[in-house]
Design a protein around this motif. Structure first.
Motif, PDB file in Angstrom:
ATOM      1  N   THR A 227     -33.964 -33.867  25.948  1.00 18.30           N
ATOM      2  CA  THR A 227     -34.167 -34.984  25.016  1.00 18.30           C
ATOM      3  C   THR A 227     -34.600 -36.242  25.751  1.00 18.30           C
ATOM      4  OG1 THR A 227     -32.503 -34.083  23.526  1.00 18.30           O
ATOM      5  CG2 THR A 227     -33.068 -36.406  23.254  1.00 18.30           C
TER       6      THR A 227
ATOM      7  N   ALA B 106     -41.859 -31.726  18.296  1.00 12.00           N
ATOM      8  CA  ALA B 106     -41.184 -30.456  18.039  1.00 12.00           C
ATOM      9  C   ALA B 106     -40.063 -30.228  19.045  1.00 12.00           C
ATOM     10  CB  ALA B 106     -42.200 -29.324  18.106  1.00 12.00           C
TER      11      ALA B 106
ATOM     12  N   SER C 128     -37.229 -32.636  18.221  1.00 11.51           N
ATOM     13  CA  SER C 128     -36.503 -32.256  17.001  1.00 11.51           C
ATOM     14  C   SER C 128     -35.576 -31.067  17.258  1.00 11.51           C
ATOM     15  CB  SER C 128     -37.490 -31.928  15.883  1.00 11.51           C
ATOM     16  OG  SER C 128     -38.302 -33.048  15.603  1.00 11.51           O
ATOM     17  N   ASN C 129     -36.098 -30.079  17.944  1.00 10.86           N
ATOM     18  CA  ASN C 129     -35.282 -28.896  18.223  1.00 10.86           C
ATOM     19  C   ASN C 129     -34.119 -29.224  19.149  1.00 10.86           C
ATOM     20  OD1 ASN C 129     -36.510 -26.229  17.048  1.00 10.86           O
ATOM     21  ND2 ASN C 129     -38.265 -27.446  17.720  1.00 10.86           N
TER      22      ASN C 129
ATOM     23  N   VAL D 179     -31.526 -31.003  17.057  1.00 11.91           N
ATOM     24  CA  VAL D 179     -30.776 -30.064  16.201  1.00 11.91           C
ATOM     25  C   VAL D 179     -29.748 -29.292  17.026  1.00 11.91           C
ATOM     26  CG1 VAL D 179     -30.985 -27.985  14.788  1.00 11.91           C
ATOM     27  CG2 VAL D 179     -32.618 -29.862  14.512  1.00 11.91           C
ATOM     28  N   ALA D 180     -30.170 -28.845  18.197  1.00 10.84           N
ATOM     29  CA  ALA D 180     -29.249 -28.095  19.051  1.00 10.84           C
ATOM     30  C   ALA D 180     -28.053 -28.945  19.451  1.00 10.84           C
ATOM     31  CB  ALA D 180     -29.991 -27.598  20.286  1.00 10.84           C
TER      32      ALA D 180
END
Length: 413
Positions: free
Chosen positions: A232, A205, A208-209, A212-213
């Protein structure tokens, strides 16, 4: 793993017990031998004294009135000899005699020749206390040696029986002693596996976030972009760490998919894969694979094994260094060596290289490199394939990791 520990404990226990029993047996034998030897000598001395009492000097000649039965002397492998004061043989009874000369003095002389022991006594006249001559009592050592031989057999047999029963008892006690340790280790393994498994979802999670950011970073400040990149990177590192922990916790339960593996081709593919990384670091990565090597194994695990070794070699090798991948067949075994000209490992740390989280370079942090589990995983995979992984190294010269697969694993399934 625990089977080897059980065997080592049992062998150590039996080794210590055998040393104690052997020491005890040696002490018993030494004491018994001295006592038996003294009794043997005392018996000969008594025989010689009895013979000396029956000898006297008449007209310058020794007169012997022997009360000893010749047949009895022969039956006990004994013999008597009388000598004049000059040491010349006058009379003899029995056949087990000594041929060694003796010193013409008044002391008791004990001599041993070949398989015969003798006691020589001076004969002193009862009236004038002058030297009459000498008497020598001798006896074969056959009975003496036979007694010691029976003692050795008894002691040896007793030690063997004691070790057998102690070994049986040791197996039972070792199992009982190791059972709580095995249960504790299994619980720890299960906890590690469960924790690693549960960490996957939150890490995924976060990753992934963060992805995306970073993908839609138009409305994010530049400093925040760097923070998301750090997140990351840390998440990737944490993911690798959890995957490695999960593998080590379950590696003995992972199903094996054995097949005929072209080990030469596998190594060549890995070298081609990591060639750009080596070139970027100005390292010469080369192979010495002059023959096709086949192995029965799990291609995925074998790939991971040699990937870890190659990555480790490249990381610890300074620019302008070399990393060599060598594969040879020795009789029915396969030997793969990964040599580098890296920083090397101190002699006192050689035994630590396969420990989890240990690093040759203590300054290397988790966030700049691997999880510290690569070599532990490599060792586990090698063991799963019936192989042995060893290392030789010298500081500031380099290291060589050797993986040897036995012939038993080369029977293609």
């Amino acid at each position: 793993m625990f089977t080897n520990i059980k065997y080592r404990l049992l062998l150590s226990y039996l080794g210590i017990l055998a040393s104690i029993l052997a020491g005890f047996a040696i002490a018993v034998r030494v004491v018994f031998t001295r006592s038996l030897s003294q009794q043997f000598t005392d018996r000969l001395t008594t025989l010689a004294q009895g013979a000396a009492a029956n000898a006297e000097l008449e007209n310058g000649q020794i007169k012997i009135e022997s009360d000893f039965s010749i047949s009895n002397l022969k039956l006990q492998n004994q013999a008597l000899q009388w000598f004049n004061p000059q040491g010349k043989l006058v009379s003899q009874q029995g056949t087990d005699v000594l041929t060694l000369p003796f010193s013409p003095d008044n002391s008791v002389q004990i001599q041993t020749q070949a398989n015969i022991r003798a006691v020589t006594l001076p004969i002193i006249g009862s009236d004038d206390h002058q030297l009459v001559g000498y008497v020598r009592a001798s006896q074969s050592l056959e009975d003496f040696k036979e007694t010691l031989h029976r003692l050795d057999l008894g002691l040896g047999g007793g030690i063997a029986i004691a070790l057998i029963f102690s070994g049986i008892g040791g197996i039972v006690l070792t199992r009982q002693a190791m059972q709580p340790i095995e249960e504790s280790f299994q619980r720890l393994q299960q906890f590690t596996a469960d924790a690693s498994h549960e960490l996957r979802s939150p890490l995924m999670a976060i990753k992934s976030n963060a992805a995306v950011a970073l993908k839609y970073s138009e409305g994010i400040r530049e400093t925040d972009v760097q923070k998301f990149q750090a997140i990351t990177s840390a998440t990737n590192q944490m993911t690798r760490l959890t995957e490695d922990l999960l593998f080590l916790a379950r590696y003995d339960k992972i199903p094996q998919h054995y097949e005929k593996v072209n080990l030469t081709l596998l190594l060549q593919d890995l070298v081609e894969l990591y060639q750009p990384q080596a070139i970027a670091k100005k390292i010469t990565l080369r192979t010495q694979l002059n023959q096709i090597l086949y192995l029965s194994g799990d291609v995925v695990q074998l790939t991971r094994l040699f990937t870890n070794l190659i990555q480790n070699a490249i990381y610890y090798t300074a620019p302008l260094g070399t990393v060599d991948i060598i594969g040879i067949a020795i009789n029915s075994d396969i030997l793969i060596e990964v040599k580098d000209t890296g920083i090397g490992i101190a002699k006192e740390n050689i035994n630590k290289v396969f420990e989890r989280f240990w690093r040759a370079d203590e300054s290397r942090s988790y966030w700049n490199g691997g999880s510290g589990l690569g070599l532990a995983i490599a060792q586990a995979i090698a063991h799963n394939h019936g192989g042995i992984i060893t290392v030789s190294s010298q500081l500031k010269v380099g290291s060589c990791f050797s993986v040897r697969f036995s012939k038993n694993m080369q029977q293609f399934q």
